[in-house]
Design an enzyme around this catalytic site. Structure first.
Site, PDB file in Angstrom:
ATOM      1  N   HIS A   6      37.679 -22.314  69.773  1.00  0.00           N
ATOM      2  CA  HIS A   6      38.546 -21.755  68.733  1.00  0.00           C
ATOM      3  C   HIS A   6      38.009 -22.113  67.351  1.00  0.00           C
ATOM      4  O   HIS A   6      37.916 -23.284  66.996  1.00  0.00           O
ATOM      5  CB  HIS A   6      39.959 -22.325  68.911  1.00  0.00           C
ATOM      6  CG  HIS A   6      40.964 -21.816  67.948  1.00  0.00           C
ATOM      7  ND1 HIS A   6      41.614 -22.645  67.062  1.00  0.00           N
ATOM      8  CD2 HIS A   6      41.442 -20.565  67.720  1.00  0.00           C
ATOM      9  CE1 HIS A   6      42.469 -21.944  66.346  1.00  0.00           C
ATOM     10  NE2 HIS A   6      42.380 -20.675  66.717  1.00  0.00           N
ATOM     11  N   ARG A   7      37.585 -21.096  66.614  1.00  0.00           N
ATOM     12  CA  ARG A   7      36.908 -21.291  65.327  1.00  0.00           C
ATOM     13  C   ARG A   7      35.685 -22.190  65.506  1.00  0.00           C
ATOM     14  O   ARG A   7      35.305 -22.946  64.622  1.00  0.00           O
ATOM     15  CB  ARG A   7      37.873 -21.857  64.283  1.00  0.00           C
ATOM     16  CG  ARG A   7      39.149 -21.033  64.129  1.00  0.00           C
ATOM     17  CD  ARG A   7      40.129 -21.635  63.145  1.00  0.00           C
ATOM     18  NE  ARG A   7      41.467 -21.035  63.342  1.00  0.00           N
ATOM     19  CZ  ARG A   7      42.582 -21.470  62.772  1.00  0.00           C
ATOM     20  NH1 ARG A   7      42.540 -22.501  61.941  1.00  0.00           N
ATOM     21  NH2 ARG A   7      43.736 -20.887  63.020  1.00  0.00           N
ATOM     22  N   GLU A  33      35.522 -18.007  69.057  1.00  0.00           N
ATOM     23  CA  GLU A  33      36.496 -17.183  68.333  1.00  0.00           C
ATOM     24  C   GLU A  33      36.317 -17.457  66.858  1.00  0.00           C
ATOM     25  O   GLU A  33      36.120 -18.602  66.455  1.00  0.00           O
ATOM     26  CB  GLU A  33      37.912 -17.545  68.782  1.00  0.00           C
ATOM     27  CG  GLU A  33      39.019 -16.715  68.172  1.00  0.00           C
ATOM     28  CD  GLU A  33      39.589 -17.311  66.887  1.00  0.00           C
ATOM     29  OE1 GLU A  33      40.402 -16.628  66.230  1.00  0.00           O
ATOM     30  OE2 GLU A  33      39.220 -18.457  66.535  1.00  0.00           O
ATOM     31  N   ASP A  35      37.312 -15.799  62.600  1.00  0.00           N
ATOM     32  CA  ASP A  35      38.217 -14.978  61.799  1.00  0.00           C
ATOM     33  C   ASP A  35      37.441 -14.262  60.696  1.00  0.00           C
ATOM     34  O   ASP A  35      36.609 -14.878  60.029  1.00  0.00           O
ATOM     35  CB  ASP A  35      39.284 -15.865  61.168  1.00  0.00           C
ATOM     36  CG  ASP A  35      40.042 -16.656  62.219  1.00  0.00           C
ATOM     37  OD1 ASP A  35      40.889 -16.063  62.902  1.00  0.00           O
ATOM     38  OD2 ASP A  35      39.776 -17.870  62.367  1.00  0.00           O
ATOM     39  N   HIS A  48      39.458 -18.429  58.005  1.00  0.00           N
ATOM     40  CA  HIS A  48      40.773 -18.146  58.574  1.00  0.00           C
ATOM     41  C   HIS A  48      41.828 -17.817  57.526  1.00  0.00           C
ATOM     42  O   HIS A  48      42.484 -16.782  57.581  1.00  0.00           O
ATOM     43  CB  HIS A  48      41.248 -19.324  59.426  1.00  0.00           C
ATOM     44  CG  HIS A  48      42.614 -19.114  60.011  1.00  0.00           C
ATOM     45  ND1 HIS A  48      43.776 -19.489  59.365  1.00  0.00           N
ATOM     46  CD2 HIS A  48      43.001 -18.541  61.179  1.00  0.00           C
ATOM     47  CE1 HIS A  48      44.817 -19.166  60.107  1.00  0.00           C
ATOM     48  NE2 HIS A  48      44.381 -18.591  61.213  1.00  0.00           N
ATOM     49  N   GLU A 108      38.510 -12.021  65.220  1.00  0.00           N
ATOM     50  CA  GLU A 108      39.876 -11.736  64.807  1.00  0.00           C
ATOM     51  C   GLU A 108      39.871 -11.159  63.396  1.00  0.00           C
ATOM     52  O   GLU A 108      39.428 -11.810  62.452  1.00  0.00           O
ATOM     53  CB  GLU A 108      40.755 -12.985  64.853  1.00  0.00           C
ATOM     54  CG  GLU A 108      42.184 -12.682  64.414  1.00  0.00           C
ATOM     55  CD  GLU A 108      43.116 -13.870  64.420  1.00  0.00           C
ATOM     56  OE1 GLU A 108      44.167 -13.805  63.738  1.00  0.00           O
ATOM     57  OE2 GLU A 108      42.804 -14.873  65.087  1.00  0.00           O
ATOM     58  N   LYS A 110      41.580 -10.446  60.118  1.00  0.00           N
ATOM     59  CA  LYS A 110      42.702 -11.045  59.394  1.00  0.00           C
ATOM     60  C   LYS A 110      43.306 -10.014  58.443  1.00  0.00           C
ATOM     61  O   LYS A 110      43.142 -10.083  57.230  1.00  0.00           O
ATOM     62  CB  LYS A 110      42.241 -12.288  58.638  1.00  0.00           C
ATOM     63  CG  LYS A 110      41.676 -13.384  59.527  1.00  0.00           C
ATOM     64  CD  LYS A 110      42.733 -13.974  60.442  1.00  0.00           C
ATOM     65  CE  LYS A 110      43.757 -14.755  59.646  1.00  0.00           C
ATOM     66  NZ  LYS A 110      44.733 -15.429  60.551  1.00  0.00           N
ATOM     67  N   ASP A 229      40.386 -25.894  70.492  1.00  0.00           N
ATOM     68  CA  ASP A 229      39.654 -26.603  69.440  1.00  0.00           C
ATOM     69  C   ASP A 229      38.686 -27.626  70.010  1.00  0.00           C
ATOM     70  O   ASP A 229      37.842 -28.148  69.280  1.00  0.00           O
ATOM     71  CB  ASP A 229      40.641 -27.334  68.516  1.00  0.00           C
ATOM     72  CG  ASP A 229      41.543 -26.394  67.731  1.00  0.00           C
ATOM     73  OD1 ASP A 229      41.113 -25.265  67.443  1.00  0.00           O
ATOM     74  OD2 ASP A 229      42.675 -26.800  67.404  1.00  0.00           O
TER      75      ASP A 229
END
Length: 240
Positions: A6-7, A33, A35, A48, A108, A110, A229
């Site tokens: 995640h990120r 992943e 953003d 993000h 993703e 945003k 994470d």
């Protein structure tokens, strides 16, 4: 069950940076992943928050800074002094790097607060340019962005992001021609959701799963993937 960083590896490295993505790859994650927003001059950048204050030494809106201006900011010192000087990456930088590995990439968009003009087209064209359409999933809380994505590209994978108990989300997802369900992890624990999605042939990917017990549960209950994470921890548990 697949593991997405995640990120990147946001538990150990400054989120949404190249060093965070590199750490997720080193840890053995199946994917990452990240953003996407647009700079003032229309460059897709990886960050993000719509504002710069939390994860950089800048202030104000991402949309109000040019790509050059964003590149001057420090995106690592907030996390730890040892990451001082880390920069905000462009989407193109990530895609160039991704050509050297086999990671899946969840992008993703945003667009929940800022409706960035042509962000869907800009992102898709870059993904096509680097030959990564088969490894990319485009997700968003703004499902209009997913409809626009499908209008531009008929086969690239998309997924609806949602955080509450959407009724029969696999049916709704089909109305926007999405291929997957990306939900807040408590939703992924509902048997009725898991069973319905499985019968519909639609993968469920849960975010953000950092608890070890929850990771173990999802590895056995039919969840297709988790976003975490702590990808190294998740990989270790899966191997065990």
């Amino acid at each position: 069950m697949l593991i997405f960083g995640h990120r990147g590896s946001a538990g150990t490295h400054p989120e949404n940076t190249m060093i965070s993505f590199e750490e997720a790859a080193r840890a053995g994650a199946d994917g990452i992943e990240l953003d996407i927003q647009l700079s003032k001059d229309g460059v897709p950048v990886v960050i993000h928050d719509e504002k710069l204050d939390r994860t950089t030494n800048g202030t104000g809106w991402v949309k109000d800074r040019t790509f050059y201006e964003l590149k001057q900011l420090d995106a690592g010192a907030w996390f730890s002094d040892k990451f001082k000087g880390t920069r905000i990456p462009s989407l193109e930088e990530v895609l160039v790097w991704a050509q050297g590995n086999s990671l899946l990439i969840n992008l993703e968009l945003k667009t929940g607060i800022i409706l960035y003009p042509q962000i869907e087209e800009k992102v898709i064209r870059l993904v096509e340019q680097y030959g990564l359409t088969g490894r990319v999933i485009i997700s968003s809380f703004n499902h209009y962005s997913l409809v626009e994505t499908r209008r531009i590209h008929r086969t690239i994978k998309t997924a609806i992001l949602f955080s509450d108990g959407l009724y029969e989300p696999w049916k709704y997802a089909k109305t926007v021609e999405a291929d997957g369900l990306h939900c807040h992890w408590p939703i992924a624990a509902y048997p009725v959701i898991l069973d319905g999605a499985k019968q519909a042939g639609m993968p469920i990917r849960a975010y953000t799963v950092n608890d070890e017990a929850r990771m173990r549960e999802f590895m056995t209950n039919g969840v297709s993937a988790i976003f975490t994470d702590w990808p190294e921890k998740a990989v270790r548990i899966r191997r065990g």
